[in-house]
Design a protein around this motif. Structure first.
Motif, PDB file in Angstrom:
ATOM      1  N   THR A 194       0.844  -1.194   0.000  1.00  0.00           N
ATOM      2  CA  THR A 194       0.000   0.000   0.000  1.00  0.00           C
ATOM      3  C   THR A 194       0.877   1.240   0.000  1.00  0.00           C
ATOM      4  OG1 THR A 194      -0.128   0.089   2.408  1.00  0.00           O
ATOM      5  CG2 THR A 194      -1.892  -1.107   1.264  1.00  0.00           C
ATOM      6  N   LEU A 195       0.323   2.300  -0.529  1.00  0.00           N
ATOM      7  CA  LEU A 195       0.897   3.642  -0.449  1.00  0.00           C
ATOM      8  C   LEU A 195      -0.221   4.534   0.055  1.00  0.00           C
ATOM      9  CD1 LEU A 195       2.679   3.683  -3.919  1.00  0.00           C
ATOM     10  CD2 LEU A 195       3.830   3.712  -1.694  1.00  0.00           C
ATOM     11  N   THR A 196       0.107   5.683   0.615  1.00  0.00           N
ATOM     12  CA  THR A 196      -0.918   6.612   1.078  1.00  0.00           C
ATOM     13  C   THR A 196      -0.743   7.977   0.422  1.00  0.00           C
ATOM     14  OG1 THR A 196       0.417   7.164   3.024  1.00  0.00           O
ATOM     15  CG2 THR A 196      -1.297   5.505   3.323  1.00  0.00           C
ATOM     16  N   TYR A 197      -1.908   8.618   0.217  1.00  0.00           N
ATOM     17  CA  TYR A 197      -1.920   9.988  -0.296  1.00  0.00           C
ATOM     18  C   TYR A 197      -1.477  10.932   0.802  1.00  0.00           C
ATOM     19  CZ  TYR A 197      -4.763   8.360  -4.230  1.00  0.00           C
ATOM     20  OH  TYR A 197      -5.229   7.715  -5.337  1.00  0.00           O
ATOM     21  N   PRO A 198      -0.809  12.026   0.507  1.00  0.00           N
ATOM     22  CA  PRO A 198      -0.257  12.372  -0.801  1.00  0.00           C
ATOM     23  C   PRO A 198       0.955  11.493  -1.109  1.00  0.00           C
ATOM     24  CG  PRO A 198       0.429  14.009   0.796  1.00  0.00           C
ATOM     25  CD  PRO A 198      -0.489  13.049   1.521  1.00  0.00           C
ATOM     26  N   LEU A 199       1.117  11.149  -2.373  1.00  0.00           N
ATOM     27  CA  LEU A 199       2.200  10.266  -2.773  1.00  0.00           C
ATOM     28  C   LEU A 199       3.538  10.984  -2.722  1.00  0.00           C
ATOM     29  CD1 LEU A 199       0.577   8.449  -5.805  1.00  0.00           C
ATOM     30  CD2 LEU A 199       1.089   7.482  -3.561  1.00  0.00           C
ATOM     31  N   ASP A 200       4.485  10.354  -2.055  1.00  0.00           N
ATOM     32  CA  ASP A 200       5.865  10.827  -2.053  1.00  0.00           C
ATOM     33  C   ASP A 200       6.572  10.119  -3.204  1.00  0.00           C
ATOM     34  OD1 ASP A 200       8.401  11.863  -1.139  1.00  0.00           O
ATOM     35  OD2 ASP A 200       8.779   9.858  -0.337  1.00  0.00           O
ATOM     36  N   PRO A 201       7.138  10.851  -4.170  1.00  0.00           N
ATOM     37  CA  PRO A 201       7.761  10.204  -5.327  1.00  0.00           C
ATOM     38  C   PRO A 201       8.902   9.247  -4.960  1.00  0.00           C
ATOM     39  CG  PRO A 201       7.461  12.539  -5.749  1.00  0.00           C
ATOM     40  CD  PRO A 201       7.119  12.310  -4.304  1.00  0.00           C
ATOM     41  N   VAL A 202       9.669   9.556  -3.931  1.00  0.00           N
ATOM     42  CA  VAL A 202      10.770   8.670  -3.549  1.00  0.00           C
ATOM     43  C   VAL A 202      10.226   7.351  -3.009  1.00  0.00           C
ATOM     44  CG1 VAL A 202      12.750   8.384  -2.007  1.00  0.00           C
ATOM     45  CG2 VAL A 202      12.366  10.582  -3.147  1.00  0.00           C
TER      46      VAL A 202
END
Length: 144
Positions: free
Chosen positions: A109-117
């Motif tokens: 999973t990733l969470t908003y806001p997305l960190d590009p790194v």
């Protein structure tokens, strides 16, 4: 040995084109020096199915906030309906929803806001795992 990066196809799903564009931008076409990504866009569950049936999709990145079909529901349905589903990453609005992602057999999973790194590192790790033969959650049998 070739120094050319390995090529992968990533399915981006969201009902909102702007969200797909933000996810695409956070991942980039080169999330790591050894990886190149091309994207296939879907705005409905039916479009996801068509892409999964017609092409070799290496990774799905799904918008957990999409409507009417949310990324978590599509993740679970993909794991239930395909014997060898690709790994799945769902982008969530709240980290607290990770328990739902676990139920949906989401691989990351990733969470908003997305960190590009963080996004690039997560996607690169998932694609490398795929390259190295890791079996995604919910897969029946073995890959290959």
């Amino acid at each position: 040995m070739s120094d050319a990066p390995d090529q992968y196809t990533v399915l981006l799903y969201s009902d909102d084109k702007a969200v797909r564009d933000k996810i695409r931008l956070a991942i980039g076409v080169r999330p790591a020096a050894d990886l190149r990504v091309e994207f296939a866009d879907a705005s409905t569950w039916e479009e996801c199915r068509i892409l999964l049936d017609k092409y070799e999709i290496d990774l799905m990145v799904l918008d957990g906030e999409a409507a009417p079909a949310g990324g978590l529901g599509i993740a679970r349905q993909t794991k239930d309906e395909y014997a060898t589903p690709p790994p799945v990453c769902v982008v969530l609005a709240r980290a607290a929803d990770r328990w739902l992602a676990a139920y949906a057999q989401v691989d990351q999973t990733l969470t908003y806001p997305l960190d590009p790194v963080t996004t690039g590192q997560t996607i690169a790790a998932m694609l490398r795992d795929r390259r190295n033969g890791a079996i995604p959650l919910g897969t029946l049998g073995t890959l290959g």
